[in-house]
Each structure stands twice: as C-alpha cells, then as structure tokens.
Design an enzyme around this catalytic site. Structure first.
Site, PDB file in Angstrom:
ATOM      1  CB  CYS A  24      -0.960   0.003   1.183  1.00 23.00           C
ATOM      2  SG  CYS A  24      -0.204  -0.263   2.789  1.00 23.00           S
ATOM      3  CG  HIS A  80      -4.493   0.546   4.806  1.00 22.97           C
ATOM      4  ND1 HIS A  80      -4.060  -0.179   3.722  1.00 22.97           N
ATOM      5  CD2 HIS A  80      -5.577   1.260   4.367  1.00 22.97           C
ATOM      6  CE1 HIS A  80      -4.843   0.067   2.694  1.00 22.97           C
ATOM      7  NE2 HIS A  80      -5.768   0.941   3.055  1.00 22.97           N
ATOM      8  CG  ASP A  98      -8.165   2.617   1.288  1.00 24.41           C
ATOM      9  OD1 ASP A  98      -7.295   1.926   0.718  1.00 24.41           O
ATOM     10  OD2 ASP A  98      -8.697   2.295   2.364  1.00 24.41           O
TER      11      ASP A  98
END
Length: 222
Positions: A24, A80, A98
């Site tokens: 990520c 994250h 996201d």
C-alpha cells in the site's frame, strides 16, 4: 503555476491507478504522482497528504477493505496507507483515496472515518489506531523502500512485489518505511494549533494524530 482541481470529473475509476496487493505504501506513492499528473491534484501535490495508519501493536482493524473475506469488509492490518486530499473550495469535503477500499473512490473524509475507521465502535485499547500524516511533497522526496519487510527469514517473498523498481529517496536512502510505520501514543499531538500545523509542512515524518484528532486536523489545515 499549479493546476486547478475545480474542473475535475466527479469520479475517477480506481483502475486508473497501479495497485499491487500488500504494497500500500508504494501504491499510494504512485497514486499521488498520478493524481498530480492527470490534474486531479495540484501539480506539486501540495493538497495531498499521505497517511500511515498503525499502532504500537501493529494491529489495526479497518472496515470495507477488499482483501477481507467478511461481508462487512473488516480486516486486521499491521498497517495501512491512504492519501487524503485537502479540499480547496468552500464546504467541499476532504477526500480519501484508498485503493484497497470498497467504498466510493474517492470517499469523503467524514464518510471514510465513519464507515472504514468507525471510531464509535468499541475497541480494546490495543486496537486503537494512530495516524502519521505526511505532506505529500515531502513524502515523495524522502520515502524509500527496498521491500525487505516483505521477505521471510530465508529471503523468499511473502507477497510478490510490484513490477516497478524499488523506490529510492532523493537523498539516496534505500529504506525508511519502518520510520513511517512506527507510531506511539507518546508521539500524538497534545493540541492542534498553528505551530503544530506549520511543522507538518517541514517535517520528514509529519505528525501523529489520534482517531479523535484526524478530522479536526484536516479542518484546521483547510
């Protein structure tokens, strides 16, 4: 001269952006670059902020995540990374980008907090999330990852890496991901004020906010 975000299309398809599962931080690095390139953000990225979500135990629950096998999309990440775009116009909402979320893309910040973070959901203290907020222009200069965190004890990949080359910082640093992920309750802002906000635009590793401070922080920035 910087580009204006006022004439943007109402939606940008998530497939526009490169995405490698489990990476990520690199996905968001290139998302920021592309948002600037396609005119969806200021050309220098000044309206973008990279946000690392983690805690001291590296156990953070988030809802509406595509990787989840549950109907509510809940998953427990060690960390994250998302991008939050500051609104530049009146009462327009801040946006969350996201790539791993099943919510609308992008998602208004208040909706993302309410549905993906769910601060009203009663969690044990060890699952409380902390947010390291880094100004994107600084992040794009100084972030580096050689992906060492994705190899097991004998050097095999835990998850297959992206096809692009590892990211090297402008100063030659090859890995500092751990410093972005590492957060502690002792790092959390004691108060959101002018001096704190100004330091956000100069500190390599940004500022750390609690769950209750995140939306207030962006209201103050705007």
């Amino acid at each position: 001269m910087t580009s204006s975000t006022s004439a943007l299309p109402s939606a940008i398809d998530v497939s526009t952006f490169d995405h490698t599962p489990s990476y990520c931080e690199e996905n968001v690095y290139y998302l920021c670059k592309k948002l600037c390139m396609i005119g969806a953000a200021e050309t220098n990225g000044s309206d973008l902020f990279v946000v690392f979500i983690s805690n001291e135990k590296k156990q953070i629950p988030l809802w509406h995540q595509k990787a989840s096998a549950r109907a509510d999309g809940i998953i427990l990440w060690d960390y994250h990374v998302i991008c939050i775009q500051r609104s530049g116009e009146g009462n327009a909402p801040h946006k969350v980008w996201d790539l791993d979320s099943s919510l609308t893309f992008p998602t208004p910040l208040d909706q993302y907090v309410s549905e993906a973070i769910r601060p009203s959901f009663q969690l044990f203290p060890e699952y409380k999330r902390l947010f390291r907020v880094v100004h994107a222009p600084i992040f794009l200069r100084f972030f580096a990852s050689d992906r060492r965190h994705m190899r097991d004890a004998v050097g095999n990949w835990i998850s297959q890496p992206p096809t692009w080359e590892p990211i090297v910082a402008e100063d030659g640093t090859v890995h500092n991901l751990d410093e972005y992920i590492r957060v502690s309750t002792t790092d959390v802002l004691t108060d959101i004020e002018d001096d704190s906000i100004q330091s956000l635009f100069s500190q390599k590793f940004g500022l750390v906010a609690s769950e209750s401070q995140l939306e207030d922080l962006f209201s103050f920035i705007s």
